[in-house]
Design a protein around this motif. Structure first.
Motif, mmCIF file in Angstrom:
data_model
loop_
_atom_site.group_PDB
_atom_site.id
_atom_site.type_symbol
_atom_site.label_atom_id
_atom_site.label_comp_id
_atom_site.label_asym_id
_atom_site.label_seq_id
_atom_site.Cartn_x
_atom_site.Cartn_y
_atom_site.Cartn_z
ATOM 1 N N ASP A 209 0.823 -1.212 0.000
ATOM 2 C CA ASP A 209 0.000 0.000 0.000
ATOM 3 C C ASP A 209 0.856 1.261 0.000
ATOM 4 O O ASP A 209 0.483 2.287 -0.587
ATOM 5 C CB ASP A 209 -0.930 0.027 1.217
ATOM 6 C CG ASP A 209 -2.084 -0.958 1.108
ATOM 7 O OD1 ASP A 209 -2.443 -1.325 -0.027
ATOM 8 O OD2 ASP A 209 -2.620 -1.354 2.166
ATOM 9 N N TYR A 229 -1.124 -8.957 -4.266
ATOM 10 C CA TYR A 229 -1.985 -7.961 -3.634
ATOM 11 C C TYR A 229 -1.830 -6.641 -4.387
ATOM 12 O O TYR A 229 -0.720 -6.132 -4.521
ATOM 13 C CB TYR A 229 -1.599 -7.811 -2.162
ATOM 14 C CG TYR A 229 -2.289 -6.683 -1.434
ATOM 15 C CD1 TYR A 229 -3.656 -6.741 -1.153
ATOM 16 C CD2 TYR A 229 -1.575 -5.567 -1.019
ATOM 17 C CE1 TYR A 229 -4.288 -5.705 -0.477
ATOM 18 C CE2 TYR A 229 -2.197 -4.529 -0.343
ATOM 19 C CZ TYR A 229 -3.558 -4.604 -0.072
ATOM 20 O OH TYR A 229 -4.182 -3.571 0.583
ATOM 21 N N ARG A 230 -2.922 -6.147 -4.908
ATOM 22 C CA ARG A 230 -2.917 -4.921 -5.703
ATOM 23 C C ARG A 230 -1.910 -5.015 -6.859
ATOM 24 O O ARG A 230 -1.214 -4.074 -7.191
ATOM 25 C CB ARG A 230 -2.626 -3.703 -4.831
ATOM 26 C CG ARG A 230 -3.691 -3.423 -3.779
ATOM 27 C CD ARG A 230 -3.419 -2.163 -3.007
ATOM 28 N NE ARG A 230 -3.399 -0.998 -3.901
ATOM 29 C CZ ARG A 230 -3.081 0.239 -3.498
ATOM 30 N NH1 ARG A 230 -2.778 0.465 -2.231
ATOM 31 N NH2 ARG A 230 -3.083 1.229 -4.367
#
Length: 323
Positions: A209, A229-230
């Motif tokens: 993130d 993730y992402r």
């Protein structure tokens, strides 16, 4: 595009010819632009030849075997003399959290490293004292929901990142991303086996993130899942690589070498390695490779990540999607 090969835990000691420590792995290592491993344990000048001969460019020094702080500082001196970059330990808090920066093809890659496994006292770097960069977690035990009807059921183990450690990691990653093209975060964490702790997921996702391109985990000495993730990969544990510490002989022998392509079209492939009866680490092939990679694909599927296995190589899908 930059190719990076990452390995797990490395401990080099007691070798008559250190320069041959990575010999069976050299074709894989030398196929990349840059090479990274976690250096776990003391390193003297003669043994540093193992790393230089294998072309290792950068190492993490954030782990539980760089203790006491004097050991970590001695390692850094050896690494500096050998001209090997390092991250995750330093003469004070600022130095331990500073990235190692390498430049390749006109792009800068920042490496940051943290450990969740540590000695309880005198191990973590402080404002005015040496040590490692820590990313610790608290542990709580929650009664099983059915304990009122079935006495003796084991409790659930809940783990949570220490807030100030998480905040520092996020700030480090954001700062590194603002000043460099790519950021790789190394995490020494977890427990042996397939099950992930809650704090691993929390730290790994927070790093992504904050802007990390890749999180590379190690510490459990066993292979764990990859999670995309992402659009970016979190390798929860690459297992062991070259590991000479006598108590580990014949234990936790499997690991992974990860080949990553950094850039607009990222790719991630993994090749299984194993320490043989002579404790030499070498690539494995055939059915034995298939067993390791199928297990890796199965535990990764539990993290909603697709891993395809073909001809002894695992390829990770979904990279770049939603990044």
């Amino acid at each position: 595009m930059i190719t990076l090969v990452l390995g797990g835990d490395v401990n080099v000691q007691g070798r008559a010819t250190p320069s041959t420590a990575f010999e069976p792995l050299k074709p894989l290592l030398m196929s990349a632009d840059l090479r990274f491993v976690n250096l776990e344990g003391p390193l003297d000048a003669p043994m540093a030849e193992a790393l230089t001969s294998a072309g290792i460019d950068v190492v993490s020094c954030a782990n539980d075997l760089t203790h006491p702080a004097a050991t970590a500082m001695a390692n850094l001196a050896v690494l500096d003399h050998a001209e090997i970059s390092h991250c995750g330990a330093g003469v004070n808090l600022e130095a331990a959290h500073a990235p190692a920066v390498l430049e390749q093809a006109g792009e800068k890659i920042a490496f940051l490293a943290y450990t969740s496994l540590r000695a309880p006292f005198g191990h973590a770097a402080q404002v005015d004292s040496p040590g490692v960069a820590q990313a610790f977690a608290t542990t709580a035990y929650q009664p099983d929901p059915r304990v009122a009807e079935i006495p003796g059921r084991p409790p659930l183990v809940r783990t949570t990142p220490v807030p100030e450690h998480l905040e520092r990691l996020v700030a480090d990653v954001r700062r590194a991303k603002a000043g460099h093209d790519h950021v790789v975060v190394s995490m020494h964490w977890g427990l042996p086996g397939a099950e992930l702790t809650e704090y691993q997921v929390a730290y790994g996702r927070a790093a992504i993130d904050a802007g990390a391109d890749l999180v590379a985990g190690h510490g459990p000495h066993t292979v764990q899942a990859v999670e995309v993730y992402r659009g970016r990969p979190i390798l929860y544990s690459l297992g062991t690589l070259v590991f000479d510490w006598p108590p580990m002989r014949g234990r936790h022998v499997d690991g992974l070498l990860a080949g990553c392509l950094l850039g607009d079209e990222p790719r991630l492939e993994l090749i299984p390695v194993r320490r043989n009866a002579a404790n030499e680490c070498e690539p494995i092939a055939g059915e034995e490779a298939g067993k390791v990679l199928r297990y890796f694909a199965e535990v990764s599927a539990l993290r909603s990540t697709m891993v395809s296995v073909r001809d002894g190589i695992a390829a990770v899908g979904g990279l770049g999607v939603g990044a």
